[in-house]
Scaffold this motif. Structure first.
Motif, PDB file in Angstrom:
ATOM      1  N   ALA A  83      34.147  35.372  36.020  1.00 45.86           N
ATOM      2  CA  ALA A  83      35.421  34.659  36.164  1.00 45.86           C
ATOM      3  C   ALA A  83      35.589  33.714  34.992  1.00 45.86           C
ATOM      4  O   ALA A  83      34.623  33.156  34.487  1.00 45.86           O
ATOM      5  CB  ALA A  83      35.446  33.889  37.477  1.00 45.86           C
ATOM      6  N   ASN A  84      36.866  33.531  34.589  1.00 40.87           N
ATOM      7  CA  ASN A  84      37.132  32.590  33.506  1.00 40.87           C
ATOM      8  C   ASN A  84      37.449  31.223  34.097  1.00 40.87           C
ATOM      9  O   ASN A  84      37.416  31.040  35.325  1.00 40.87           O
ATOM     10  CB  ASN A  84      38.244  33.107  32.591  1.00 40.87           C
ATOM     11  N   GLY A  85      37.797  30.284  33.264  1.00 42.16           N
ATOM     12  CA  GLY A  85      38.082  28.920  33.702  1.00 42.16           C
ATOM     13  C   GLY A  85      39.291  28.810  34.615  1.00 42.16           C
ATOM     14  O   GLY A  85      39.453  27.806  35.312  1.00 42.16           O
ATOM     15  N   ASP A  86      40.164  29.830  34.626  1.00 45.98           N
ATOM     16  CA  ASP A  86      41.336  29.811  35.499  1.00 45.98           C
ATOM     17  C   ASP A  86      41.069  30.534  36.812  1.00 45.98           C
ATOM     18  O   ASP A  86      41.984  30.682  37.627  1.00 45.98           O
ATOM     19  CB  ASP A  86      42.527  30.486  34.788  1.00 45.98           C
ATOM     20  N   GLY A  87      39.823  31.007  36.995  1.00 47.79           N
ATOM     21  CA  GLY A  87      39.488  31.702  38.230  1.00 47.79           C
ATOM     22  C   GLY A  87      39.849  33.159  38.221  1.00 47.79           C
ATOM     23  O   GLY A  87      39.794  33.820  39.257  1.00 47.79           O
ATOM     24  N   VAL A  88      40.256  33.699  37.076  1.00 51.17           N
ATOM     25  CA  VAL A  88      40.607  35.111  36.991  1.00 51.17           C
ATOM     26  C   VAL A  88      39.307  35.911  36.850  1.00 51.17           C
ATOM     27  O   VAL A  88      38.509  35.654  35.951  1.00 51.17           O
ATOM     28  CB  VAL A  88      41.544  35.372  35.802  1.00 51.17           C
ATOM     29  N   GLU A  89      39.136  36.848  37.772  1.00 51.97           N
ATOM     30  CA  GLU A  89      37.916  37.650  37.790  1.00 51.97           C
ATOM     31  C   GLU A  89      38.090  38.931  36.999  1.00 51.97           C
ATOM     32  O   GLU A  89      39.168  39.512  36.967  1.00 51.97           O
ATOM     33  CB  GLU A  89      37.523  37.983  39.224  1.00 51.97           C
ATOM     34  N   SER A  90      36.980  39.370  36.401  1.00 50.56           N
ATOM     35  CA  SER A  90      36.961  40.636  35.667  1.00 50.56           C
ATOM     36  C   SER A  90      35.667  41.365  36.031  1.00 50.56           C
ATOM     37  O   SER A  90      34.622  40.741  36.196  1.00 50.56           O
ATOM     38  CB  SER A  90      36.944  40.411  34.159  1.00 50.56           C
TER      39      SER A  90
END
Length: 180
Positions: free
Chosen positions: A19-26
């Motif tokens: 997850a990135n700092g915005d909470g978007v998961e990959s």
């Protein structure tokens, strides 16, 4: 020293989610990696360290028969300490362990060889040839290897013929004269 048989393992990663700092998961692509672990066998080194330390601890420095010259214990302890460094080093390789065994063994053999021996004819163990030695031989005169106390008086059998007689007295007298 021989290394223990290498062990290998394959590490696989799958289903990795980041997850990135915005909470978007990959979801990330998985993968694998082979790992080979080799462990050096330090059994002989550790056994030698124990043996050397035991000999060191039991030894007495002095100038009498059965004792060790001054500084002999310090030299052996230094070799033991150097071997312990290798034994405790998780990164030590086979050649380092083998060298530590060789060095400690050499130091131990030198230590054992340095023990002060009683010279033949120095019956009273004072590291000189004197009337005291002659008196002891005379006091044991007539004893033979068949006597029950032979193990105690055997040191007066200077010519090593199984009896204490005039030949032993003469040998000690000769040593006294030669030492003057």
């Amino acid at each position: 020293m021989r290394a223990k048989a290498p062990s290998s393992a394959v590490v696989r990663l799958s289903g990795i989610v980041a997850a990135n700092g915005d909470g978007v998961e990959s979801t990330l692509q998985g993968g694998s990696c082979s790992v080979i672990v080799t462990q050096v066998d330090k059994t002989a080194l550790n056994a030698l360290i124990i043996e050397a330390q035991d000999k060191h601890d039991a030894a007495v420095e002095g100038n009498q028969a059965g004792q060790y010259p001054a500084g002999a214990k310090a030299n052996l302890q230094s070799a033991i300490d150097q071997a312990r460094v290798v034994a405790n080093d998780a990164r030590a390789d086979d050649s380092q362990v083998a060298a530590a065994v060789t060095n400690l063994n050499a130091a131990l053999q030198a230590f054992v060889a340095s023990v002060i021996q009683q010279a033949p004819g120095d019956v009273n163990g004072d590291h000189t040839y004197s009337i005291g030695d002659l008196a002891l031989v005379a006091s044991y005169y007539g004893k033979t290897s068949t006597d029950p106390d032979w193990s105690t008086v055997k040191k007066a059998d200077i010519v090593e013929d199984g009896k204490i007689d005039i030949a032993d007295l003469a040998a000690v007298a000769r040593k006294i004269l030669e030492s003057e």
